[in-house]
Design a protein around this motif. Structure first.
Motif, short mmCIF file in Angstrom:
data_model
loop_
_atom_site.label_atom_id
_atom_site.label_comp_id
_atom_site.label_asym_id
_atom_site.label_seq_id
_atom_site.Cartn_x
_atom_site.Cartn_y
_atom_site.Cartn_z
N VAL A 178 31.54 -17.15 -37.70
CA VAL A 178 31.32 -15.77 -38.11
C VAL A 178 32.26 -15.43 -39.26
O VAL A 178 33.26 -16.11 -39.49
N LYS A 179 31.93 -14.37 -39.98
CA LYS A 179 32.77 -13.92 -41.07
C LYS A 179 33.98 -13.16 -40.53
O LYS A 179 33.86 -12.38 -39.58
N ALA A 180 35.14 -13.40 -41.14
CA ALA A 180 36.34 -12.66 -40.78
C ALA A 180 36.25 -11.23 -41.29
O ALA A 180 35.49 -10.93 -42.21
N GLY A 181 37.03 -10.36 -40.70
CA GLY A 181 37.04 -8.97 -41.11
C GLY A 181 37.94 -8.72 -42.29
O GLY A 181 38.38 -9.66 -42.97
N PRO A 182 38.27 -7.46 -42.54
CA PRO A 182 39.09 -7.09 -43.70
C PRO A 182 40.48 -7.75 -43.69
O PRO A 182 41.10 -7.89 -44.75
N GLU A 183 40.94 -8.15 -42.50
CA GLU A 183 42.27 -8.76 -42.44
C GLU A 183 42.32 -10.13 -43.09
O GLU A 183 43.39 -10.64 -43.44
N ALA A 184 41.14 -10.77 -43.25
CA ALA A 184 41.07 -12.08 -43.91
C ALA A 184 39.78 -12.16 -44.70
O ALA A 184 38.87 -12.92 -44.35
N PRO A 185 39.65 -11.39 -45.77
CA PRO A 185 38.39 -11.33 -46.52
C PRO A 185 37.98 -12.70 -47.06
O PRO A 185 38.80 -13.42 -47.63
N GLY A 186 36.71 -13.03 -46.83
CA GLY A 186 36.17 -14.29 -47.32
C GLY A 186 36.37 -15.46 -46.39
O GLY A 186 35.78 -16.53 -46.59
N ALA A 187 37.20 -15.29 -45.36
CA ALA A 187 37.46 -16.39 -44.43
C ALA A 187 36.34 -16.54 -43.41
O ALA A 187 35.60 -15.59 -43.13
N VAL A 188 36.22 -17.74 -42.86
CA VAL A 188 35.23 -18.04 -41.83
C VAL A 188 35.96 -18.33 -40.52
O VAL A 188 36.93 -19.10 -40.50
N ILE A 189 35.52 -17.71 -39.45
CA ILE A 189 36.11 -17.93 -38.13
C ILE A 189 35.23 -18.89 -37.35
O ILE A 189 34.03 -18.64 -37.17
N LEU A 190 35.81 -20.00 -36.90
CA LEU A 190 35.10 -20.96 -36.06
C LEU A 190 35.31 -20.55 -34.60
O LEU A 190 36.45 -20.38 -34.16
N VAL A 191 34.21 -20.41 -33.87
CA VAL A 191 34.27 -19.93 -32.49
C VAL A 191 34.11 -21.11 -31.53
O VAL A 191 33.03 -21.72 -31.47
N PRO A 192 35.17 -21.47 -30.76
CA PRO A 192 35.06 -22.59 -29.82
C PRO A 192 34.01 -22.33 -28.75
O PRO A 192 33.79 -21.19 -28.33
N ALA A 193 33.36 -23.41 -28.30
CA ALA A 193 32.35 -23.29 -27.27
C ALA A 193 32.97 -22.88 -25.94
O ALA A 193 32.33 -22.20 -25.13
N GLU A 194 34.22 -23.28 -25.70
CA GLU A 194 34.93 -22.89 -24.48
C GLU A 194 36.42 -22.92 -24.76
O GLU A 194 36.89 -23.64 -25.63
N PRO A 195 37.20 -22.12 -24.00
CA PRO A 195 38.65 -22.08 -24.23
C PRO A 195 39.31 -23.43 -23.94
O PRO A 195 39.00 -24.07 -22.93
N GLN A 196 40.20 -23.85 -24.81
CA GLN A 196 41.00 -25.05 -24.60
C GLN A 196 42.14 -25.05 -25.61
O GLN A 196 42.12 -24.28 -26.57
N PRO A 197 43.15 -25.90 -25.41
CA PRO A 197 44.27 -25.92 -26.36
C PRO A 197 43.81 -26.19 -27.78
O PRO A 197 42.94 -27.04 -28.02
N LEU A 198 44.43 -25.48 -28.73
CA LEU A 198 44.04 -25.59 -30.13
C LEU A 198 45.18 -26.19 -30.95
O LEU A 198 46.35 -26.05 -30.59
N PRO A 199 44.85 -26.84 -32.05
CA PRO A 199 45.89 -27.41 -32.92
C PRO A 199 46.66 -26.31 -33.61
O PRO A 199 46.08 -25.31 -34.04
N PRO A 200 47.97 -26.44 -33.75
CA PRO A 200 48.77 -25.38 -34.38
C PRO A 200 48.47 -25.25 -35.87
O PRO A 200 47.95 -26.19 -36.49
N PRO A 201 48.79 -24.10 -36.46
CA PRO A 201 48.61 -23.93 -37.90
C PRO A 201 49.30 -25.04 -38.68
O PRO A 201 50.39 -25.48 -38.34
N GLY A 202 48.63 -25.52 -39.74
CA GLY A 202 49.15 -26.61 -40.55
C GLY A 202 48.61 -27.96 -40.15
O GLY A 202 48.78 -28.94 -40.90
N THR A 203 47.93 -28.04 -39.01
CA THR A 203 47.39 -29.32 -38.55
C THR A 203 46.20 -29.74 -39.42
O THR A 203 45.25 -28.97 -39.59
#
Length: 248
Positions: free
Chosen positions: A69-94
């Protein structure tokens, strides 16, 4: 046909709609657990086209992505990837590799371009639309049902057979305002960037049959769509009718 993409000034899904993989890195997370990467080949839901699904892979793991989905005004132009289910995520910079479900995306591209053809075959104002992997539909300001549906289907498949090129170009917001006839949709505003609008054309020169604002992904030529089958027409109001179009 490209299978990988590198970061560029345009979103990856737009600069190379045929890219299936992209090496990038994690930038941030949303409060809901969505993932924002430095770049994205995942198309974000919009304009009647569903967001891409696929996978995000890194050295120590991977996660299924249900949609984007498209990010809101806080990150204009960015794309948000939505995980299929909750699980540990890689930290920023990975460093991560994005992989889209290519077969699903390509079907969306075929259907999307086919709907542009439908908007030419039925030259009436468009009031809505939706794209799926097997079929799509357009809603028209259509007081009466077309008399010769077979003729419309023949015309659609004739354009497919012509192998017309599908290209993009850009004009300024002011140029679009001076050419309101380019906008076919009555309920959706044309996709705009910083002062400019993306146009998608079908055919070139004297053989061009369509030119309209669009932010979605498309095939490179009409032949890639394949045979089309006109589906049912549903009445959705006094002057509104829904026309379905299927990949045969």
């Amino acid at each position: 046909m490209a299978e990988t993409a590198e970061m560029g000034t345009e979103p990856g899904y737009r600069s190379d709609p045929y890219a299936r993989e992209l090496m990038t890195e994690v930038r941030a997370f949303t409060d809901e657990g969505g993932i924002i990467c430095a770049e994205s080949i995942f198309y974000p839901t919009g304009g009647g086209q569903p967001g891409d699904s696929g996978r995000l892979i890194w050295e120590d793991g991977e996660i299924e992505i249900a949609t984007a989905v498209k990010a809101g005004p806080e990150a204009p132009g960015a794309v948000i990837l939505v995980p299929a289910e909750p699980q540990p995520l890689p930290p920023p910079g990975t460093p991560v590799r994005q992989e889209i479900d290519w077969e699903r995306r390509h079907r969306h591209m075929r259907v999307h371009t086919a709907l542009h053809l439908l908007s030419v075959a039925i030259p009436l104002p468009v009031t809505g639309g939706q794209i799926g992997p097997e079929r799509g539909r357009l809603d028209f300001d259509m007081p009466e049902k077309p008399e010769d549906l077979e003729a419309i289907e023949r015309q659609l498949n004739a354009w497919v057979t012509l192998d017309l090129p599908v290209r993009e170009s850009w004009i300024s917001d002011a140029e679009l305002e001076a050419q309101p006839e380019l906008v076919k949709t009555m309920s959706v505003a044309p996709p705009k960037g910083p002062g400019r609008v993306r146009l998608v054309s079908i055919g070139e020169g004297a053989a061009r049959i369509d030119l309209q604002p669009c932010g979605g992904t498309h095939v490179a030529s009409t032949a890639e769509i394949g045979t089309l089958k006109l589906g049912k027409i549903e009445k959705k109001g006094k002057q509104n009718r829904r026309v379905y179009l299927h990949l045969a």
